[in-house]
Design a protein around this motif. Structure first.
Motif, PDB file in Angstrom:
ATOM      1  N   PHE A  24      18.922   8.119  34.013  1.00 59.38           N
ATOM      2  CA  PHE A  24      19.070   6.996  33.086  1.00 59.38           C
ATOM      3  C   PHE A  24      18.019   5.939  33.420  1.00 59.38           C
ATOM      4  N   GLY A  25      17.485   5.289  32.368  1.00 53.26           N
ATOM      5  CA  GLY A  25      16.504   4.235  32.577  1.00 53.26           C
ATOM      6  C   GLY A  25      16.159   3.546  31.280  1.00 53.26           C
ATOM      7  N   ASP A  26      15.179   2.666  31.346  1.00 51.58           N
ATOM      8  CA  ASP A  26      14.717   1.959  30.160  1.00 51.58           C
ATOM      9  C   ASP A  26      13.545   2.673  29.500  1.00 51.58           C
ATOM     10  N   ASN A  27      12.675   3.273  30.317  1.00 52.71           N
ATOM     11  CA  ASN A  27      11.490   3.969  29.798  1.00 52.71           C
ATOM     12  C   ASN A  27      11.188   5.193  30.645  1.00 52.71           C
ATOM     13  N   MET A  28      10.604   6.198  30.014  1.00 54.19           N
ATOM     14  CA  MET A  28      10.165   7.382  30.709  1.00 54.19           C
ATOM     15  C   MET A  28       8.838   7.836  30.127  1.00 54.19           C
ATOM     16  N   ASP A  29       7.892   8.183  30.984  1.00 54.50           N
ATOM     17  CA  ASP A  29       6.569   8.629  30.532  1.00 54.50           C
ATOM     18  C   ASP A  29       6.188   9.865  31.326  1.00 54.50           C
ATOM     19  N   TYR A  30       6.220  11.018  30.640  1.00 52.20           N
ATOM     20  CA  TYR A  30       5.768  12.256  31.278  1.00 52.20           C
ATOM     21  C   TYR A  30       4.406  12.618  30.706  1.00 52.20           C
ATOM     22  N   ASP A  31       3.386  12.641  31.585  1.00 46.30           N
ATOM     23  CA  ASP A  31       2.010  12.897  31.174  1.00 46.30           C
ATOM     24  C   ASP A  31       1.477  14.085  31.962  1.00 46.30           C
TER      25      ASP A  31
END
Length: 254
Positions: free
Chosen positions: A93-100
């Protein structure tokens, strides 16, 4: 004293890091931006891959064009707002996620970023980042791990390292965990503080280093090194050099 760390930092990102199709849906709308090579999903957006899914208010998937006769693949997924990730072994759980994929990072940000398994809950105030090709995960900022028995581990930074299985398959196992800064372990029996430590799951050893204080019902033990064997339950408090000594202050019972 018990240390409770698992491969939770890895499992939540592992599925999406592997090759395969990512399906994106949403309640409100899905936009295709051809020039920018991206898809934007709004309103309870969901990205699904195999047995893992990511949900958030908005999801953006960036495509890498395929070659002649081949389709493009999503190489980056960005989730914004109320991020929830689910896999069979962990939830996040979180506010933002960025998988690059190109940057080799999967970053979960929240206040705090949280990963839950059946055995423990791990939170970090700054972020939790997984590096797929390095088989490494890092949790930063007031890191806290709580197991199902209520034991707690605190540190400024936690780094977990993984290795492939003996058959060299895609499955990974936890090899080592390093913890740094304001290390504190709280159990029902004692509170232990140190500057840094290492957990070696294959041998069951927990090693703590520098400025170690063990507080058990007001009895204080001080040393430079401590070692606990989780398999035998035997703990040792050691002096760091010939000049230093292990010290103890014990309260007299009335």
């Amino acid at each position: 004293m018990r240390l409770f760390l698992s491969i939770a930092l890895l499992t939540i990102f592992c599925s999406i890091a592997q090759a395969g199709d990512v399906n994106i849906t949403a309640d409100k709308q899905v936009e295709w931006h051809q020039k920018e090579q991206k898809v934007v999903a709004r309103g309870n957006a969901v990205a699904t891959k195999d047995d893992m899914n990511i949900k958030s208010d908005t999801l953006t998937g960036y495509y890498q064009p395929g070659g002649k006769g081949t389709k493009g693949q999503i190489n980056r997924v960005v989730a914004n707002g109320n991020v929830r990730m689910h896999s069979p072994r962990a939830d996040a759980f979180g506010d933002n996620m960025d998988y690059d994929l190109n940057k080799d990072t999967a970053v979960l940000v929240g206040k705090p970023a949280t990963i839950k398994t059946e055995q423990e809950t791990i939170t970090a105030q700054e972020n939790i980042t997984y590096y797929p090709s390095q088989q490494k995960a890092i949790a930063l900022g007031n890191v806290k791990a709580v197991d199902k028995d209520g034991n707690q581990l605190f540190s400024d930074k936690m780094i977990a390292f993984f290795v492939k299985g003996k058959d060299n398959s895609s499955s990974l196992t936890l090899d080592k965990v390093d913890i740094f800064g304001n290390v504190k372990i709280v159990t029902k029996d004692a509170t232990v503080t140190a500057d840094k430590g290492t957990y070696l799951p294959n041998s069951g050893l927990v090693k703590l280093f520098d400025n170690i204080i063990i507080n058990q019902e007001g009895n204080l033990l001080r040393g430079d090194k401590a070692e606990t064997n989780l398999n035998t339950g035997i703990s040792k408090l050691l002096a760091g050099s010939q000049k230093s000594r292990v010290k103890g202050v014990f309260k007299e019972k009335k």
